[in-house]
Write an enzyme that holds these catalytic residues in place. Structure first.
Site, PDB file in Angstrom:
ATOM      1  N   TRP A 102      38.640 -53.258  35.184  1.00 43.38           N
ATOM      2  CA  TRP A 102      39.357 -54.336  36.102  1.00 43.38           C
ATOM      3  C   TRP A 102      38.632 -54.138  37.557  1.00 43.38           C
ATOM      4  O   TRP A 102      37.981 -55.192  38.599  1.00 43.38           O
ATOM      5  CB  TRP A 102      40.196 -54.347  35.636  1.00 43.38           C
ATOM      6  CG  TRP A 102      40.229 -54.859  34.174  1.00 43.38           C
ATOM      7  CD1 TRP A 102      40.685 -54.350  33.331  1.00 43.38           C
ATOM      8  CD2 TRP A 102      39.667 -55.864  34.050  1.00 43.38           C
ATOM      9  NE1 TRP A 102      41.019 -55.406  32.365  1.00 43.38           N
ATOM     10  CE2 TRP A 102      39.751 -55.888  32.379  1.00 43.38           C
ATOM     11  CE3 TRP A 102      38.512 -57.385  34.545  1.00 43.38           C
ATOM     12  CZ2 TRP A 102      39.610 -56.835  31.818  1.00 43.38           C
ATOM     13  CZ3 TRP A 102      38.034 -57.666  32.917  1.00 43.38           C
ATOM     14  CH2 TRP A 102      38.537 -57.777  32.026  1.00 43.38           C
ATOM     15  N   ASP A 172      45.723 -57.242  41.437  1.00 44.55           N
ATOM     16  CA  ASP A 172      45.086 -57.763  40.693  1.00 44.55           C
ATOM     17  C   ASP A 172      46.142 -57.363  39.157  1.00 44.55           C
ATOM     18  O   ASP A 172      46.244 -56.325  38.956  1.00 44.55           O
ATOM     19  CB  ASP A 172      44.407 -57.619  39.578  1.00 44.55           C
ATOM     20  CG  ASP A 172      43.890 -57.954  38.163  1.00 44.55           C
ATOM     21  OD1 ASP A 172      44.503 -58.824  37.901  1.00 44.55           O
ATOM     22  OD2 ASP A 172      42.598 -57.433  37.954  1.00 44.55           O
ATOM     23  N   LYS A 196      49.126 -61.677  29.175  1.00 47.08           N
ATOM     24  CA  LYS A 196      49.180 -60.138  28.678  1.00 47.08           C
ATOM     25  C   LYS A 196      51.113 -59.804  28.997  1.00 47.08           C
ATOM     26  O   LYS A 196      51.010 -60.429  28.060  1.00 47.08           O
ATOM     27  CB  LYS A 196      48.729 -59.226  29.674  1.00 47.08           C
ATOM     28  CG  LYS A 196      47.628 -58.733  29.224  1.00 47.08           C
ATOM     29  CD  LYS A 196      46.227 -59.567  30.527  1.00 47.08           C
ATOM     30  CE  LYS A 196      45.390 -58.562  29.750  1.00 47.08           C
ATOM     31  NZ  LYS A 196      44.143 -59.178  31.259  1.00 47.08           N
TER      32      LYS A 196
HETATM   33  C1  LIG Z   1      42.900 -59.065  31.587  1.00 51.19           C
HETATM   34  C2  LIG Z   1      42.195 -58.411  32.510  1.00 51.19           C
HETATM   35  C3  LIG Z   1      41.685 -59.137  33.760  1.00 51.19           C
HETATM   36  C4  LIG Z   1      40.802 -60.593  33.336  1.00 51.19           C
HETATM   37  O1  LIG Z   1      41.543 -61.747  33.150  1.00 51.19           O
HETATM   38  P1  LIG Z   1      40.859 -62.989  32.601  1.00 51.19           P
HETATM   39  O2  LIG Z   1      41.789 -63.814  32.432  1.00 51.19           O
HETATM   40  O3  LIG Z   1      39.836 -62.851  30.867  1.00 51.19           O
HETATM   41  O4  LIG Z   1      39.837 -63.705  33.642  1.00 51.19           O
HETATM   42  C5  LIG Z   1      41.618 -59.294  35.040  1.00 51.19           C
HETATM   43  N1  LIG Z   1      42.737 -57.814  34.986  1.00 51.19           N
HETATM   44  C6  LIG Z   1      42.948 -57.323  34.660  1.00 51.19           C
HETATM   45  C7  LIG Z   1      44.338 -56.181  35.060  1.00 51.19           C
HETATM   46  C8  LIG Z   1      43.272 -57.721  32.449  1.00 51.19           C
HETATM   47  O5  LIG Z   1      44.091 -57.114  32.082  1.00 51.19           O
END
Ligand SMILES: *Cc1c(COP(=O)(O)O)cnc(C)c1O
Length: 360
Positions: A102, A172, A196
């Site tokens: 990510w 993030d 999540k």
């Molecule tokens: C799931 C995830 C993403 C992507 O998220 P989207 O909502 O599909 O754009 C980005 N960063 C992390 C750490 C994630 O777990």
């Protein structure tokens, strides 16, 4: 119908009391004769739902008033572009820490707008560690420092917060937000896709220090401009109203669980049990250095790859779903977010024991 235990990495489990309440309110929200999905986002009802959710999130995370909280669309992925567009503020470079897939994606998108510098990377350990902070090559003139506190695919988590000095720290938190308390004041910006630990897919939360607003690049799409979204209470256009409502129900549920401190206790116990079992099994393995093992996403491998399929099949038969590892790494992954109950982990460990003894 019985509910299965769902270890999906995302979209992930939601707390059952939340789903029950959503079901009760589906046809007729609080006597208004309509579903939340059918309400105008400008109605008193929806504006009330939205502001109550923000208030509860502020309370749970201790978000001070000098931070704006935005409820957006586009997922964390849209933020990979929105962040440089809003936060470069006339500067040319930004710092990125790469600890997995990510953070790599965030970096690649950042490169479209900025001189995105990799200040530290754990590539040489196949992203199973976190580079020691004293090796990071930080640029004091960077527009921001971006990192990923929990790598959802590799299962690597930071249990410390980088000190970026005067450079705004950007995180993030998609797969770790609300799993334990954080000191928001250490961050310039925190963002997370909802699917999540927050609620259903389609909602993205951005928590941003207000002094960073209002300096977006001129070509920033209007809906990506944080200042405009803040000025319009995230209703510059139609927001994801139903996802926002469900997130609000999740925040209320978290408050009944002892807030984030309460969640941390349960999450440490859940993850601890599973790591302990894996380490002592002599059968399963987790590749991540012990100090950086994620509380939310726990990858593990079996002794031989040909055991993967039968393992997954047997798991499903016991109501243990979505244990397949990410396609890029293989093996298994158990995502044990807030809404995954401790009994799910206990049941998984029981199954893992049985499988290991039958497939030695
Ligand atoms: C799931 C995830 C993403 C992507 O998220 P989207 O909502 O599909 O754009 C980005 N960063 C992390 C750490 C994630 O777990």
């Amino acid at each position: 119908m019985a509910r299965a235990y769902n270890f999906c990495a995302g979209p992930a489990s939601l707390p059952e009391p939340v789903l029950e309440q959503a079901r009760r309110e589906m046809m007729d929200w609080q006597g208004k004769g309509l579903s939340v999905m059918e309400m105008s986002h400008r109605s008193d009802e929806m504006v009330g739902i939205a502001s109550e959710a923000e208030k509860d999130l502020r309370e749970l995370m201790g978000i001070p008033n000098d931070y704006a909280v935005l409820f957006l669309q586009g997922g964390a992925t849209a933020q990979f572009s929105a962040i440089p567009l809003n936060l470069l503020r006339g500067r040319s470079s930004a710092d990125y820490v790469v600890t997995g897939q990510w953070s790599k994606k965030a970096l690649e998108e950042g490169k479209r707008y900025a001189n995105a510098n990799v200040v530290a990377s754990s590539k040489d350990t196949n992203f199973s560690t976190i580079p020691a902070f004293d090796t990071w090559k930080l640029d004091p003139n960077a527009a921001y420092l971006h990192y990923t506190p929990n790598e959802t695919i590799g299962g690597v988590e930071f249990f410390w917060t980088p000190d970026s000095g005067d450079v705004p720290l950007v995180a993030d938190m998609s797969s770790t937000i609300l799993s334990r308390p954080v000191d928001v004041t250490k961050f310039g910006l925190i963002y997370a896709g909802a699917q999540k630990n927050i609620g259903p897919a389609g909602l993205t939360i951005v928590i941003v220090r207000r002094d960073l607003l209002g300096k977006a690049h001129a070509m920033t799409p209007t809906i990506m401009d944080y200042q405009i979204q803040a000025d319009n209470d995230s209703m510059y256009n139609t927001p994801p109203t139903y996802a926002w409502y469900l997130a609000g129900l999740v925040f209320k549920w978290l408050k009944t669980q002892g807030g984030l401190a309460g969640m941390e206790k349960v999450n440490r116990r859940k993850a601890g049990k599973l790591y302990d079992y894996i380490d002592n099994s002599g059968y399963y393995k987790n590749p991540v250095e012990v100090a950086s093992r994620s509380l939310m996403n726990i990858p593990f491998t079996l002794p031989r790859e040909e055991l993967d399929k039968p393992f997954l099949k047997g798991a499903e038969a016991r109501g243990l779903l979505n244990l397949k590892g990410h396609r890029s790494v293989g093996g298994m992954r158990a995502s044990v977010y807030n809404a995954v109950p401790e009994s799910a982990v206990d049941t998984l460990i029981e199954y893992m024991k049985d499988f290991a003894s039958q497939n030695a």
